[in-house]
Design a protein around this motif. Sequence first.
Motif, mmCIF file in Angstrom:
data_model
loop_
_atom_site.group_PDB
_atom_site.id
_atom_site.type_symbol
_atom_site.label_atom_id
_atom_site.label_comp_id
_atom_site.label_asym_id
_atom_site.label_seq_id
_atom_site.Cartn_x
_atom_site.Cartn_y
_atom_site.Cartn_z
ATOM 1 N N ASP A 1 -28.068 8.853 43.964
ATOM 2 C CA ASP A 1 -27.781 9.499 45.238
ATOM 3 C C ASP A 1 -26.305 9.287 45.542
ATOM 4 O OD1 ASP A 1 -30.455 10.185 45.555
ATOM 5 O OD2 ASP A 1 -30.915 8.378 46.711
ATOM 6 N N VAL A 2 -25.627 10.351 45.943
ATOM 7 C CA VAL A 2 -24.198 10.250 46.234
ATOM 8 C C VAL A 2 -23.907 10.822 47.611
ATOM 9 C CG1 VAL A 2 -23.508 10.365 43.812
ATOM 10 C CG2 VAL A 2 -23.664 12.471 45.142
ATOM 11 N N SER A 3 -22.803 10.398 48.175
ATOM 12 C CA SER A 3 -22.323 10.986 49.414
ATOM 13 C C SER A 3 -20.968 11.609 49.119
ATOM 14 C CB SER A 3 -22.220 9.925 50.514
ATOM 15 O OG SER A 3 -21.383 8.881 50.093
ATOM 16 N N GLY A 4 -20.513 12.442 50.030
ATOM 17 C CA GLY A 4 -19.201 13.044 49.869
ATOM 18 C C GLY A 4 -19.202 14.352 49.113
ATOM 19 N N MET A 5 -20.360 14.981 48.939
ATOM 20 C CA MET A 5 -20.409 16.269 48.243
ATOM 21 C C MET A 5 -19.879 17.364 49.165
ATOM 22 S SD MET A 5 -21.515 15.691 45.193
ATOM 23 C CE MET A 5 -21.976 17.293 44.577
ATOM 24 N N PRO A 6 -19.366 18.452 48.582
ATOM 25 C CA PRO A 6 -18.863 19.547 49.413
ATOM 26 C C PRO A 6 -19.988 20.183 50.222
ATOM 27 C CG PRO A 6 -18.914 20.177 47.102
ATOM 28 C CD PRO A 6 -19.263 18.728 47.160
ATOM 29 N N THR B 1 -7.285 9.796 42.356
ATOM 30 C CA THR B 1 -8.527 9.841 43.123
ATOM 31 C C THR B 1 -9.148 11.212 42.911
ATOM 32 O OG1 THR B 1 -7.481 10.703 45.118
ATOM 33 C CG2 THR B 1 -7.677 8.301 44.944
ATOM 34 N N HIS B 2 -10.411 11.338 43.290
ATOM 35 C CA HIS B 2 -11.109 12.623 43.318
ATOM 36 C C HIS B 2 -11.559 12.855 44.749
ATOM 37 C CE1 HIS B 2 -11.263 12.913 38.950
ATOM 38 N NE2 HIS B 2 -11.689 11.659 38.915
ATOM 39 N N ARG B 3 -11.577 14.105 45.174
ATOM 40 C CA ARG B 3 -12.012 14.426 46.535
ATOM 41 C C ARG B 3 -13.531 14.456 46.661
ATOM 42 N NH1 ARG B 3 -7.599 19.129 48.127
ATOM 43 N NH2 ARG B 3 -5.815 17.982 47.274
ATOM 44 N N PHE B 4 -14.202 14.644 45.524
ATOM 45 C CA PHE B 4 -15.664 14.702 45.494
ATOM 46 C C PHE B 4 -16.154 13.864 44.314
ATOM 47 C CE2 PHE B 4 -14.166 18.706 47.359
ATOM 48 C CZ PHE B 4 -14.794 18.634 48.601
ATOM 49 N N PRO B 5 -17.425 13.445 44.294
ATOM 50 C CA PRO B 5 -17.931 12.663 43.159
ATOM 51 C C PRO B 5 -17.757 13.414 41.840
ATOM 52 C CG PRO B 5 -19.527 12.660 44.960
ATOM 53 C CD PRO B 5 -18.470 13.671 45.312
ATOM 54 N N VAL B 6 -17.471 12.668 40.798
ATOM 55 C CA VAL B 6 -17.292 13.205 39.450
ATOM 56 C C VAL B 6 -18.230 12.447 38.521
ATOM 57 C CG1 VAL B 6 -15.689 13.401 37.504
ATOM 58 C CG2 VAL B 6 -14.878 13.844 39.825
ATOM 59 N N THR B 7 -18.990 13.166 37.713
ATOM 60 C CA THR B 7 -19.865 12.525 36.742
ATOM 61 C C THR B 7 -19.238 12.607 35.366
ATOM 62 O OG1 THR B 7 -21.812 13.136 38.035
ATOM 63 C CG2 THR B 7 -22.187 12.489 35.748
ATOM 64 N N VAL B 8 -19.160 11.466 34.699
ATOM 65 C CA VAL B 8 -18.585 11.370 33.354
ATOM 66 C C VAL B 8 -19.696 10.973 32.394
ATOM 67 C CG1 VAL B 8 -16.908 10.165 31.900
ATOM 68 C CG2 VAL B 8 -16.364 10.637 34.285
ATOM 69 N N PHE B 9 -19.796 11.689 31.274
ATOM 70 C CA PHE B 9 -20.757 11.386 30.207
ATOM 71 C C PHE B 9 -19.968 11.169 28.930
ATOM 72 C CE2 PHE B 9 -23.460 12.724 26.665
ATOM 73 C CZ PHE B 9 -24.558 11.908 26.865
ATOM 74 N N VAL B 10 -20.182 10.042 28.270
ATOM 75 C CA VAL B 10 -19.437 9.709 27.057
ATOM 76 C C VAL B 10 -20.132 10.327 25.848
ATOM 77 C CG1 VAL B 10 -18.527 7.866 25.604
ATOM 78 C CG2 VAL B 10 -18.584 7.579 28.100
ATOM 79 N N LEU B 11 -19.413 11.232 25.182
ATOM 80 C CA LEU B 11 -19.926 11.875 23.969
ATOM 81 C C LEU B 11 -19.708 10.991 22.743
ATOM 82 C CD1 LEU B 11 -18.539 15.463 24.659
ATOM 83 C CD2 LEU B 11 -20.932 14.757 24.747
#
Length: 136
Positions: A37-42, A66-76
């Motif tokens: 669960d995240v907060s700060g979404m547009p 910084t990022h203005r909204f949550p960012v999800t990173v997946f390591v390939l």
Amino acid sequence: MKLPIHAGLLFAALFMAWPSMAQQESIARPEMILKEDVSGMPKGEKQQVRVLTANFKPGDKTVFHTHRFPVTVFVLDGAFTLALEGRAPVVLKTGQAFVEPPNVKMTGYNRSSTEPLRVLIFYVSDPETPFLDPTQ
């Protein structure tokens, strides 16, 4: 429309057999990697979804940002070290994901001296919002 009894029984038998039929076929199923669960979404009427890739050579790092909204990173491939201001560093390995929180200063590293790093990035924002904001 009412089915004749034999047609209804046939339908019921097929319906009950469906799970075993599905197991015999090669059906791709998604695997949950991360659920958070995240907060700060547009919250605007429209959002823009971006999927990006980033390749890091051994020793590469991102700018401090910084990022203005949550960012999800997946390591390939490889290992990704994420240094977030005020928190312990996070090390993600191949197949792992992490949600970077908005408005937190951070930088990402490929700390390996020999192995490259590839990440997949998912970002939802207000349309045309910059992906990152460089900071000092």
